[in-house]
Design a protein around this motif. Structure first.
Motif, mmCIF file in Angstrom:
data_model
loop_
_atom_site.group_PDB
_atom_site.id
_atom_site.type_symbol
_atom_site.label_atom_id
_atom_site.label_comp_id
_atom_site.label_asym_id
_atom_site.label_seq_id
_atom_site.Cartn_x
_atom_site.Cartn_y
_atom_site.Cartn_z
ATOM 1 N N GLN A 38 13.954 -13.010 34.798
ATOM 2 C CA GLN A 38 14.660 -13.805 33.814
ATOM 3 C C GLN A 38 15.367 -14.996 34.466
ATOM 4 O O GLN A 38 15.385 -16.092 33.910
ATOM 5 C CB GLN A 38 15.666 -12.941 33.052
ATOM 6 N N SER A 39 15.923 -14.787 35.644
ATOM 7 C CA SER A 39 16.584 -15.875 36.368
ATOM 8 C C SER A 39 15.579 -16.963 36.737
ATOM 9 O O SER A 39 15.873 -18.163 36.605
ATOM 10 C CB SER A 39 17.266 -15.337 37.634
ATOM 11 N N ILE A 54 9.801 -13.320 26.686
ATOM 12 C CA ILE A 54 8.965 -12.942 27.835
ATOM 13 C C ILE A 54 9.645 -11.835 28.628
ATOM 14 O O ILE A 54 9.022 -10.833 29.007
ATOM 15 C CB ILE A 54 8.695 -14.166 28.731
ATOM 16 N N SER A 55 10.946 -12.002 28.871
ATOM 17 C CA SER A 55 11.696 -10.995 29.625
ATOM 18 C C SER A 55 11.717 -9.660 28.893
ATOM 19 O O SER A 55 11.592 -8.593 29.513
ATOM 20 C CB SER A 55 13.130 -11.475 29.864
ATOM 21 N N ALA A 56 11.890 -9.710 27.567
ATOM 22 C CA ALA A 56 11.910 -8.478 26.773
ATOM 23 C C ALA A 56 10.571 -7.763 26.836
ATOM 24 O O ALA A 56 10.514 -6.525 26.922
ATOM 25 C CB ALA A 56 12.281 -8.798 25.326
ATOM 26 N N THR A 57 9.491 -8.521 26.805
ATOM 27 C CA THR A 57 8.159 -7.928 26.880
ATOM 28 C C THR A 57 7.956 -7.236 28.225
ATOM 29 O O THR A 57 7.488 -6.087 28.290
ATOM 30 C CB THR A 57 7.079 -9.006 26.682
ATOM 31 N N VAL A 58 8.309 -7.930 29.293
ATOM 32 C CA VAL A 58 8.160 -7.354 30.638
ATOM 33 C C VAL A 58 9.062 -6.133 30.787
ATOM 34 O O VAL A 58 8.673 -5.120 31.377
ATOM 35 C CB VAL A 58 8.491 -8.413 31.711
ATOM 36 N N GLN A 59 10.282 -6.218 30.252
ATOM 37 C CA GLN A 59 11.211 -5.087 30.337
ATOM 38 C C GLN A 59 10.664 -3.862 29.620
ATOM 39 O O GLN A 59 10.760 -2.739 30.127
ATOM 40 C CB GLN A 59 12.559 -5.477 29.740
ATOM 41 N N ILE A 161 10.323 -7.540 19.238
ATOM 42 C CA ILE A 161 11.573 -6.828 18.948
ATOM 43 C C ILE A 161 11.319 -5.611 18.071
ATOM 44 O O ILE A 161 11.960 -4.571 18.232
ATOM 45 C CB ILE A 161 12.586 -7.764 18.251
ATOM 46 N N GLY A 162 10.369 -5.744 17.139
ATOM 47 C CA GLY A 162 10.079 -4.632 16.237
ATOM 48 C C GLY A 162 9.165 -3.593 16.864
ATOM 49 O O GLY A 162 9.604 -2.506 17.244
#
Length: 301
Positions: A38-39, A54-59, A161-162
């Protein structure tokens, strides 16, 4: 000669601890990796929403799904069976899930309103201020993510998100943590509430802790009753997606309904909602959500 298999309690408990250890270490290490990613993205991209998505997907893939898969794969012969991803589901289970979510909404919203307004003692005012600031920061991030009024904003929100977040978190907390405990001989109810507590705690939102705890327990009982990950994942994804759609409609000026307040200002409706929810879970839960077909658990070892 008695050929009945023996129950090696120390071995079972050791496997449980190994699975939980893999989950914890995998989660922490991958959260650090995601934070570094993310940074890097923040330094190369100007669109904050794209960076977050993108970060949420990878997380979801690395911090939630990968540790759960590794725990199942390294400690058992059949990871898909262990995670309860191959059991058939029935239409009545999906219908029952939607009915449960509908019935519990007013009662849950009343709890949300109460938890948001909890005040700590004066001696802990500094801590409360810190937690309020964290809540406000999280709310600002959520507003940024869900404030995209474009069609792509809706589609990407529902997908990431869903659906993805709903599935990934259920894979980690229910098929990972809760399943590890029940496979290790922990009582099902204890496993449900323990996983729900951790699920709520890791979101680090004190003023939303109780409703998220109850929601996690609901997903946990769906997993316990159905023996399938798909039902709680569906419930979680539906719940998240409903928020995404509501916020998207509000951003477009189409609707101003706050789904977190529906029925909360009507005590009689909240009480009725609570009574009906308990009635459904206690008296109709097991027959309504029972496994679609009897199946042995190939991944129980």
């Amino acid at each position: 000669m008695d050929n009945k298999p023996t129950y090696d309690k120390p071995l079972v408990e050791a496997k449980m601890l190994n699975r939980i250890g893999i989950l914890v270490l995998g989660f922490i290490s991958m959260i650090l990796v995601t934070g570094m990613l993310q940074s890097v993205l923040h330094s190369t991209m100007t669109d904050a929403r794209s960076v977050f998505m993108i970060s949420a997907t990878v997380q979801c893939l690395l911090a939630f799904m990968l540790p759960a898969w590794l725990a199942a794969r390294l400690c058992g012969r059949h990871p898909v069976g262990y995670l309860c991803l191959c059991r058939a589901v029935a239409p009545r289970q999906f219908a029952g899930t939607l009915l449960l979510l509908l019935l519990m909404t007013p009662a849950m919203n009343a709890v949300i309103g109460w938890n948001e307004n909890v005040s700590l003692p004066t001696s802990m005012s500094g801590l409360e201020e810190t937690m309020r600031n964290l809540e406000n920061s999280a709310a600002a991030t959520t507003s940024m993510i869900l404030g995209d009024a474009s069609v792509w904003g809706l589609v990407s929100g529902v997908l990431v998100i869903g659906c993805l977040t709903g599935f990934a978190e259920e894979m980690f907390f229910r098929a990972g943590l809760q399943r590890a405990m029940t496979a290790g001989g922990v009582n099902g109810h204890v496993a449900v509430w323990t996983a729900a507590f951790v699920f709520s705690f890791v979101h680090f939102q004190f003023f939303g802790f109780v409703p998220r705890l109850l929601l996690g327990a609901t997903f946990g009982y769906l997993y316990l009753y159905t023996g399938s990950l798909w039902i709680p994942a569906f419930a979680h994804a539906f719940n998240n997606s409903l928020v995404v759609v509501a916020e998207w409609l509000a951003a477009r000026g189409t609707s101003r309904i706050d789904i977190d307040t529906v029925g909360a200002d009507l005590p009689w409706l909240s009480v009725t909602s609570l009574a009906l929810t308990i009635l459904l879970i206690v008296f109709f839960g097991r027959p309504l959500f029972r496994p679609a077909v009897p199946a042995g658990d190939a991944g129980a070892s």
